[in-house]
Design an enzyme around this catalytic site. Structure first.
Site, short mmCIF file in Angstrom:
data_model
loop_
_atom_site.label_atom_id
_atom_site.label_comp_id
_atom_site.label_asym_id
_atom_site.label_seq_id
_atom_site.Cartn_x
_atom_site.Cartn_y
_atom_site.Cartn_z
N SER B 45 41.37 -2.29 20.59
CA SER B 45 40.30 -3.61 20.74
C SER B 45 39.46 -2.30 21.23
O SER B 45 37.86 -2.82 20.75
CB SER B 45 40.25 -4.17 22.52
OG SER B 45 41.74 -5.49 22.08
N GLY B 51 31.67 -5.71 15.29
CA GLY B 51 30.94 -6.41 15.57
C GLY B 51 31.82 -7.79 16.06
O GLY B 51 33.04 -8.42 15.97
N PHE B 142 27.76 -9.87 7.65
CA PHE B 142 29.04 -8.88 7.49
C PHE B 142 29.67 -10.17 6.11
O PHE B 142 28.95 -10.46 6.04
CB PHE B 142 30.03 -9.78 8.49
CG PHE B 142 30.31 -8.85 9.59
CD1 PHE B 142 29.87 -7.16 10.25
CD2 PHE B 142 31.56 -8.18 10.44
CE1 PHE B 142 29.73 -6.25 11.12
CE2 PHE B 142 32.26 -7.25 11.11
CZ PHE B 142 31.28 -5.62 11.48
N GLN B 256 46.02 -7.68 5.73
CA GLN B 256 44.60 -7.27 5.16
C GLN B 256 44.40 -6.17 5.17
O GLN B 256 44.98 -5.70 5.90
CB GLN B 256 43.79 -8.04 6.42
CG GLN B 256 42.23 -7.68 5.66
CD GLN B 256 40.75 -8.02 7.27
OE1 GLN B 256 40.26 -7.69 7.85
NE2 GLN B 256 40.30 -9.47 6.10
N HIS B 258 41.42 -3.12 4.46
CA HIS B 258 40.08 -2.92 4.47
C HIS B 258 39.18 -2.41 3.54
O HIS B 258 39.58 -0.91 3.46
CB HIS B 258 39.82 -2.84 6.02
CG HIS B 258 38.02 -2.89 6.56
ND1 HIS B 258 37.21 -1.75 6.18
CD2 HIS B 258 38.01 -3.88 7.62
CE1 HIS B 258 36.63 -2.43 6.97
NE2 HIS B 258 36.20 -3.26 7.36
N LEU B 268 38.99 3.74 9.89
CA LEU B 268 38.25 2.75 9.74
C LEU B 268 36.38 3.42 10.16
O LEU B 268 36.15 3.15 11.02
CB LEU B 268 38.26 1.72 10.45
CG LEU B 268 37.08 0.38 10.23
CD1 LEU B 268 38.28 -0.92 9.13
CD2 LEU B 268 37.31 -0.59 11.34
N GLU B 271 32.67 -2.54 8.60
CA GLU B 271 31.43 -3.36 7.64
C GLU B 271 30.58 -3.44 7.58
O GLU B 271 30.13 -3.43 7.27
CB GLU B 271 32.96 -4.70 7.82
CG GLU B 271 32.40 -5.84 6.97
CD GLU B 271 33.28 -6.86 6.56
OE1 GLU B 271 34.29 -6.51 6.72
OE2 GLU B 271 32.63 -8.45 6.49
N ARG B 302 36.70 -9.30 2.72
CA ARG B 302 37.69 -8.51 2.40
C ARG B 302 38.81 -8.13 1.65
O ARG B 302 38.68 -7.05 0.49
CB ARG B 302 38.13 -7.70 3.69
CG ARG B 302 37.06 -7.52 5.16
CD ARG B 302 37.44 -7.55 6.38
NE ARG B 302 36.68 -6.80 7.11
CZ ARG B 302 36.94 -6.77 8.85
NH1 ARG B 302 37.48 -7.02 9.27
NH2 ARG B 302 35.63 -6.51 9.14
N HIS B 370 44.88 -2.91 7.41
CA HIS B 370 43.89 -3.35 8.52
C HIS B 370 43.93 -4.50 9.96
O HIS B 370 44.15 -3.90 10.44
CB HIS B 370 42.41 -3.50 7.70
CG HIS B 370 41.40 -3.42 9.21
ND1 HIS B 370 41.20 -2.46 10.02
CD2 HIS B 370 40.91 -4.33 9.50
CE1 HIS B 370 39.86 -3.00 10.95
NE2 HIS B 370 39.82 -4.26 10.58
N GLU B 395 45.91 -10.73 18.34
CA GLU B 395 46.22 -10.42 16.48
C GLU B 395 47.92 -10.92 16.81
O GLU B 395 48.29 -11.04 15.65
CB GLU B 395 45.38 -9.16 16.04
CG GLU B 395 46.11 -9.07 14.52
CD GLU B 395 45.54 -7.25 14.25
OE1 GLU B 395 44.60 -6.50 15.45
OE2 GLU B 395 46.27 -6.84 13.57
N ARG B 406 41.38 -13.19 6.92
CA ARG B 406 40.27 -12.98 8.43
C ARG B 406 38.69 -12.42 8.03
O ARG B 406 38.58 -11.05 7.17
CB ARG B 406 40.87 -12.33 9.27
CG ARG B 406 39.57 -11.51 10.39
CD ARG B 406 40.35 -11.50 11.76
NE ARG B 406 40.39 -9.87 11.17
CZ ARG B 406 39.53 -8.38 11.59
NH1 ARG B 406 38.72 -9.26 11.72
NH2 ARG B 406 39.58 -7.05 11.30
#
Lengths: 243, 645
Positions: B45, B51, B142, B256, B258, B268, B271, B302, B370, B395, B406
């Site tokens: 996390s 955000g 976003f 997903q 990213h 990463l 975004e 995404r 991701h 998750e 997502r």
């Protein structure tokens, strides 16, 4: 042609009564942009499955992988081998309890520090589901965030002269945490309460000002500024005679 | 006899979702123990950068936002694969969750009244921020959202929220047993009794009895090898749920990618880079996204952006490098001050890991695994299907607000909201239940774990953990990636099955005492391969394209046949997963256009009414336990119509 690197790694398994502390050498061919995270995993996968070390985010965010690299405490994941000569010495962080080889128990130490410092917002106000949030100046929010960025990797404590001779010292990470709550208006603790908490040898007056912490902090936290403010506030509180 | 602990609530995983559940249960006066692979503040996390979405509507470009607009964005993002009732619960609680975290100390960035400069759709514009909103929590743009809704603390949002949450855990005196891995769920007669865990410090086994057990171990991206995920995200919690033989995993094929993992290292960058106005460029430094997505440009969802990037690379317009083909992310025009404050982590990551200064240089990026939309299938209370007393949140769970894709900023928000909502249900359940302690049960499950360990020491030794792990990851990356087809997926199934069979021949060579990293990795591998198989099996069977699941041989979304959730179980002694299907949930807004991505869809023949009439029955048939409030009662029907032009 890439270099052949020699890793000299501290080995000791405290859970094995036959284990003897020693330095073990490993050789590895260097590839472009090799960092210590990838190097250690390559060594473990291909040469020695018993080697113990800690990585989590491997992106310089989580603070798990601090270790002594050629004598300096830093995050292993974002340290490139190309920054060094072909011999790289890896030791666990001093000060913290050793769990094995390069792995140390920063988690339990920081939990205890959080308990000592009561590292949470102290307020009598209950959260109200239906109310809009309290306003805060954006500059202040940024200032709090600046201190809040500490990832508790332990580098500052490993590099601290006081901590290494006086194990109860809260270290830069602990004092930074105090500084973070002191400037947060949501925390209602008074200067007198802070005084009780940090105006001690374990706290702000234990620091002898060598500031290795600021030199080694991987997040470049403004530790000197924070200590100066905490110290000034505590001096003021002490001299005001309220204590 | 191994060490035995008893508690009201046992939480496995000390990331945001797990800790929020723990805090909620503690507020009810319950005893809570959290188990974690790592110290809580190291949890993944902490790596969430950009955000957390909540419809506060304080920023000028967020004006007019409300939970229903958030509902629509999330549903479209999910490609109608999400459960609309769960999305509603989520969007209504997100503003509360974010304000609560403000109360507990998160230094959210705030509105500053007056003119502000932003980059929007490639142009620099001046926007007047409302002085009346000065000091309230602000938000940034976003992907896939109609309003600026993503609340943030620079680009260290996950870190700030996690530290504030862990402070609460300390404040409530909640015990955390870190470096402790749950290896088996004790269960019998449809009830969960706790877990058997192994200490990663000294290697000893422990027994934990609890009234309720909550799996909050996050995603399992590491099975792809190439992933933005932390190295601990190996699906440990999902694997032990699957091992029960009765708890299903939902929508495992929904994976997903990213758009902006950096090359090399796959770390990463948020975004927020594109949200704040960054561009994607090709080898000619041409900004290609507006050609594909004129409306949303770089800020489509995404799944869409990652697909468009891959399409563009396939046209030969990617940048060749020794680390593979990539595209560029350009944030130079945002300026040094913005990059070094609001995108500071991005700056650090680029400088330290790839030696790129994003103030002056382009950042090499490509779509990278991701997020795991799939997970332990739970009802809206977070209660696992078929196993009373087992819960899941975050998750690790398929709660299912994300469906097949997502939105950025919705996962961090989910952890805290689900932690709050599920935590309440966990507490209510725990208050009603007795603590059942059975040494017979403890012995049985402990022996099973010991047998597994002994088998690994005695294995034939023809296979290595690292070798099999890499083969598994390569199969997933090459054949179960962004674009999928029947041939590749069929091949992936065969290959994974072989890898699964070969995993029986692993031998752990080191008998070293203590944590024994080789044994730790070997114990995890079989579960990881099983998860990989549920993904490949689900993806092969789903003959449509929905969200992140893109089938070249079935390019349309098929609402007639596939408006369903895949459930994968692994019955005892089976050698492969068994799939079944259930309706996605009560439909409020019927399937329609997403407004980006340009895909076709095959409409439902059934009426929404008749679809909805079967939901409860079919979900229960698949093991859904009765939630506290009847299915469908929290949906606020028709509210969305007010927000659709």
């Amino acid at each position: 042609m890439g270099r052949t690197l020699t890793f000299r790694i501290f080995r000791f398994n405290p859970y094995d009564e036959d284990s003897v502390s020693r330095i073990q050498e490993y050789q590895l061919e260097e590839v472009p942009r090799l960092n210590i995270f990838n190097a250690l995993n390559l060594i473990r996968d291909d040469q020695d499955p018993t080697l113990m070390f800690d990585f989590v985010c491997r992106a310089g965010i989580c603070g798990s992988c601090a270790m002594m690299i050629n004598g300096r405490p830093t995050l292993a994941c974002r340290t490139l081998t190309s920054d060094f000569s072909s011999v790289i010495e890896l030791f666990p962080l001093p000060f913290f309890k050793l769990l094995g080889d390069l792995s140390v128990d920063t988690g339990v130490w920081f939990r205890e520090a959080a308990e000592r410092l009561e590292s949470w917002i102290h307020t009598d106000e209950e959260f109200s589901v239906n109310e809009t949030e309290k306003r805060m100046d954006n500059e202040l929010a940024n200032k709090i965030y600046e201190s809040d960025r500490c990832i508790e990797c332990g580098c500052c404590i490993a590099g601290c002269a006081t901590a290494n001779v006086y194990p109860d010292f809260l270290g830069a990470a602990g004092l930074n945490r105090i500084g973070r709550f002191m400037i947060d208006p949501r925390d209602e603790r008074s200067n007198e309460t802070w005084f009780e908490l940090v105006s001690t040898y374990e706290g702000i007056f234990g620091c002898i000002g060598m500031m290795a912490c600021e030199d080694v902090c991987p997040k470049s936290l403004p530790l000197l500024d924070t200590f100066a403010k905490v110290r000034r506030l505590m001096l003021g509180t002490g001299l005001s005679g309220k204590k | 006899m191994s060490d035995t602990y008893t508690t009201d609530v046992l939480v496995v995983g000390a990331g945001l979702a797990g800790e929020r559940v723990a805090v909620e249960a503690a507020k009810y006066g319950l005893n809570v123990i959290i188990l974690s692979l790592v110290p809580p503040r190291r949890s993944h996390s902490s790596a969430a950068q950009g955000g957390m979405q909540a419809a506060l509507g304080n920023a000028a470009k967020g004006k007019g936002d409300n939970p229903t607009v958030h509902f629509l964005d999330t549903l479209k993002g999910s490609d109608w694969g999400g459960d609309q009732e769960v999305i509603r619960i989520f969007v209504d609680n997100a503003p509360i969750a974010i304000r609560e975290m403000a109360h507990y100390g998160v230094p959210w960035n705030r509105v500053k009244g007056g003119p502000a400069q932003y980059f929007i759709k490639g142009k620099k514009v001046e926007v007047e921020e409302d002085f009346k909103k000065e000091g309230l929590i602000t938000s940034r743009d976003f992907g896939g959202t109609a309003k600026w809704r993503t609340c943030y603390t620079a680009d260290g949002t996950g870190h700030s929220v996690l530290f504030a949450m862990d402070n609460l855990v300390v404040q409530h005196g909640i015990q955390v047993h870190d470096r402790m891995e749950a290896l088996s769920i004790m269960h019998g007669d449809g009830k969960c009794y706790g877990v058997i865990a192994r200490s990663l410090r000294d290697g000893s086994l422990k027994t934990y009895f609890s009234k309720s057990t909550v799996i909050a171990t996050g995603g399992y991206g590491r099975i792809y090898g190439t992933s933005t995920n932390a190295v601990i995200n190996e699906g440990t919690g999902n694997a032990i749920a699957l091992d029960t033989g009765i708890v299903p995993l939902g929508n495992m094929e929904a994976v997903q990618f990213h758009p902006t993992g950096i090359v090399p290292t796959d770390i990463l960058v948020t975004e927020g880079c594109r949200g704040d106005g960054g561009f994607l460029l090709d080898k000619d430094e041409y900004r290609f996204m507006p050609d594909y997505e004129p409306e949303k440009q770089e800020l489509a969802s995404r799944d869409v952006v990652s697909r468009r990037m891959t399409e563009h690379i396939k046209k030969g317009l990617g940048v060749d490098s020794p680390f593979g083909t990539h595209l560029w992310l350009d944030i130079r025009h945002l300026g040094e001050k913005h990059i070094k404050t609001k995108l500071r982590e991005v700056y650090d990551i680029c400088m330290y890991f790839i030696g790129v200064d994003p103030v002056k240089d382009l950042i090499p990026v490509r779509p990278t695994q991701h997020y795991s939309m799939g997970g332990i299938r739970v009802n809206k209370d977070g209660h696992a299907y078929n196993l009373e007393g087992l819960f899941s949140a975050g998750e690790a769970a398929c709660w299912d607000m994300h469906g097949f894709n997502r939105l950025g900023g919705n996962s961090l928000a989910e952890t805290v909201v689900a932690g709050m909502v599920v935590g309440k249900r966990v507490a209510e359940y725990s208050l009603k239940r007795n603590l059942d302690i059975s040494s017979t049960l403890a012995d049985k499950f402990t022996r099973e774990v010991e047998d597994r360990i002994n088998a690994l020491f005695k294995g034939k030794g023809t296979e290595s953990v690292a070798g099999l792990k890499k083969e598994m990851a390569d199969v997933l990356t090459e054949k179960v990636g962004i674009f999928r087809n029947g041939n590749d997926l069929g091949e992936a199934k065969k290959l994974l099955k072989k890898i699964y069979d070969r995993s029986k021949n692993i031998k752990v060579k080191s008998t070293s005492k203590g944590g024994n990293p080789e044994l730790t990795a070997a114990l995890r591998l079989k579960g990881m391969i099983k998860l990989a198989m549920t993904i490949a099996w689900g993806a092969y069977a789903r003959k449509e394209s929905r969200g992140a699941h893109t089938r070249e041989d079935y390019p349309a979304r098929d609402d007639n046949k596939w408006l369903v959730r895949t459930l994968a179980r692994w019955p005892e002694k089976a050698n492969e997963p068994v799939l079944s299907y259930e309706p996605v949930g009560i439909l409020d807004m019927p399937p329609g256009e997403r407004g980006y991505g340009g895909a076709q869809s095959i409409p439902m023949k059934k009426s929404v009414k008749s679809y909805n009439a079967s939901v409860e029955k079919l979900q229960k048939k698949n093991g859904c336990l009765d939630p506290a409030i009847k299915i469908g009662k929290e949906i606020k029907p028709g509210l969305w119509k007010k927000e659709v032009k």
